[in-house]
Each structure stands twice: as C-alpha cells, then as structure tokens.
Design a protein around this motif. Structure first.
Motif, PDB file in Angstrom:
ATOM      1  N   ALA A  20       0.914  -1.407  -0.117  1.00 24.08           N
ATOM      2  CA  ALA A  20      -0.027   0.025  -0.014  1.00 24.08           C
ATOM      3  C   ALA A  20       0.953   1.234  -0.027  1.00 24.08           C
ATOM      4  N   ARG A  56      -8.104   5.661   5.246  1.00 19.40           N
ATOM      5  CA  ARG A  56      -8.726   6.076   3.769  1.00 19.40           C
ATOM      6  C   ARG A  56      -9.441   7.305   3.973  1.00 19.40           C
ATOM      7  N   ASP A  61      -4.585  10.311  -0.815  1.00 25.03           N
ATOM      8  CA  ASP A  61      -4.748   9.193  -1.830  1.00 25.03           C
ATOM      9  C   ASP A  61      -3.944   7.884  -1.084  1.00 25.03           C
ATOM     10  N   CYS A  62      -4.582   6.863  -1.513  1.00 25.43           N
ATOM     11  CA  CYS A  62      -4.343   5.381  -0.807  1.00 25.43           C
ATOM     12  C   CYS A  62      -4.363   4.334  -2.128  1.00 25.43           C
ATOM     13  N   ARG A  63      -3.409   3.548  -2.480  1.00 23.64           N
ATOM     14  CA  ARG A  63      -3.682   2.699  -3.545  1.00 23.64           C
ATOM     15  C   ARG A  63      -2.528   1.395  -2.877  1.00 23.64           C
ATOM     16  N   GLY A  65      -0.979  -2.041  -4.560  1.00 23.46           N
ATOM     17  CA  GLY A  65      -0.124  -2.722  -5.586  1.00 23.46           C
ATOM     18  C   GLY A  65       0.130  -4.154  -5.179  1.00 23.46           C
ATOM     19  N   ARG A  87       4.195  -0.364  -8.019  1.00 23.16           N
ATOM     20  CA  ARG A  87       2.869  -0.553  -8.470  1.00 23.16           C
ATOM     21  C   ARG A  87       2.037   0.447  -7.541  1.00 23.16           C
ATOM     22  N   ALA A  88       2.029   0.291  -6.410  1.00 20.63           N
ATOM     23  CA  ALA A  88       1.221   1.032  -5.435  1.00 20.63           C
ATOM     24  C   ALA A  88       1.682   2.500  -5.661  1.00 20.63           C
ATOM     25  N   ARG A  91       0.494   4.296  -8.680  1.00 18.01           N
ATOM     26  CA  ARG A  91      -1.093   4.544  -9.041  1.00 18.01           C
ATOM     27  C   ARG A  91      -1.630   5.703  -8.163  1.00 18.01           C
ATOM     28  N   LEU A  92      -0.541   6.182  -7.292  1.00 24.50           N
ATOM     29  CA  LEU A  92      -1.078   7.502  -6.525  1.00 24.50           C
ATOM     30  C   LEU A  92      -1.421   8.755  -7.273  1.00 24.50           C
ATOM     31  N   ASN A  93      -2.593   9.274  -7.074  1.00 25.97           N
ATOM     32  CA  ASN A  93      -2.721  10.617  -7.689  1.00 25.97           C
ATOM     33  C   ASN A  93      -3.420  11.589  -6.763  1.00 25.97           C
ATOM     34  N   TRP A 137      -6.245  -5.103   3.649  1.00 29.94           N
ATOM     35  CA  TRP A 137      -6.616  -5.369   2.295  1.00 29.94           C
ATOM     36  C   TRP A 137      -6.215  -6.658   1.937  1.00 29.94           C
TER      37      TRP A 137
END
Length: 194
Positions: A20, A56, A61-63, A65, A87-88, A91-93, A137
């Motif tokens: 994460a 969250r 943001d929280c992603r 991977g 990957r995590a 993906r952050l935005n 998760w």
C-alpha cells in the motif's frame, strides 16, 4: 507531498504480496498518532480495521499494488515485494514528490525521490499507515480466497505457514495460489512430479 509505502505477505506460503502507498495531509498526522497508528504487526485485527477506515477517510490518496504468486516465483520474494511497492506508488494521484520506503532497499525504476527506512513502519507514521492499509486489504483477500480453497485454513492463517496449513499442503497438495519457490510448497511440488 510525501508518500509512505509498505508491503505485507512476504513470508506467506499462499497468495500475492501486497503493498500500500499512502499520502497523508500534514494536518492529520497528530490525530492518526493519537488514534494509535503504528506498525500493523503491533495492532489487533479490530484496531487495524478501524484505523484502515480512518486512514482511507483522511488520506489524499491510498493505493494498493500486488505482485502475483507467479511473479514471486519468477523474480524472488524481495523483487516481487519491491514491484508491488512500485505499482502502489505509481498509482497514486496526485503523484508524490518523495517516497518513504519501509526496509533497506530502494524501489528500482521509481521516478520519484525515495528514501528507504529500516523499521519504517515503527519510525514513520505515513509508512505505518501504509502497513495497516496493506495488511487489512490482504487479510480480506485471504478471507475471500478461503471460500475457494477451504482446505488450508486461510481465514485464520492468512496464507502463512502455520502447522495446520503445512499439514493441509502435505494432505491435499498445493493450489494455484501457493508459492512454489517457498520450501514447504517446493518439496510437495517436487514429490508430485516424481
């Protein structure tokens, strides 16, 4: 903007490794610390779940991977863990300017300034937040997979090599979600090929 990233599931025999990445606004750090955000391994399952919801709700943001079992077996667990982390983070935005990485390894090919931090989940609140989100998760994934793979006691062991899990591997064999590069699974897989 600083992101924290951590992974969970490195030592498991079953399932993906999950990372994460979290970006927290500076004004929520003290409230999260007061709520008990720390290394996920130091928290009960109930506290992790409560804190994951809180994290969250306040994160910029929280992603998540993941690196699959096949990637773990092909790359090795360290490289797969770093891949899941990459990957995590990617993906952050919005994209962070800086990333704190739990452990002593840098994430290869990460186009963001980064700093590895040994025991980062104990030293950095944003890494601790990522550790909690990743753990919750992955645990929820293992509970869902327990219905598909009922022999392995996954709802309890979350894919780790407990005595009951290893006994099930010996009794019924390995599944498509077992890590063949890990010794308890490797030996059963070799016996099946003979």
């Amino acid at each position: 903007m600083i992101a924290g990233v951590d992974e969970v599931g490195r030592g498991a025999l079953f399932g993906p490794v999950v990372a994460a990445a979290v970006i927290l606004p500076p004004d929520v750090y003290s409230a999260l610390a007061e709520s008990g955000v720390t290394d996920s391994k130091r928290l009960s399952a109930g506290d992790r779940l409560r804190l994951a919801v809180q994290i969250r709700s306040v994160a910029l943001d929280c992603r998540i991977g993941i690196a699959s079992v096949q990637e773990i077996d092909r790359l090795n667990i360290l490289q797969a863990s770093l891949l899941a982390m990459r990957r995590a983070v990617m993906r952050l935005n919005p994209s962070p300017n800086f990333c704190l990485v739990d452990g002593h390894q840098r994430i290869r090919d990460l186009p963001i300034l980064q700093q590895p931090l040994v025991k980062g989940d104990q030293k950095s609140l944003v890494i601790a937040a990522a550790s909690i989100v990743a753990k919750v998760w992955r645990d929820e994934l293992m509970i869902r997979l327990a219905a598909k793979y009922p022999d392995y006691d996954l709802a309890i062991n979350k894919g780790y090599g407990t005595a009951k899990h290893q006994a099930a591997i010996q009794r019924v064999g390995i599944s498509a979600q077992h890590r063949l590069s890990f010794s308890p699974c490797q030996s059963v897989a070799k016996q099946a090929q003979v």
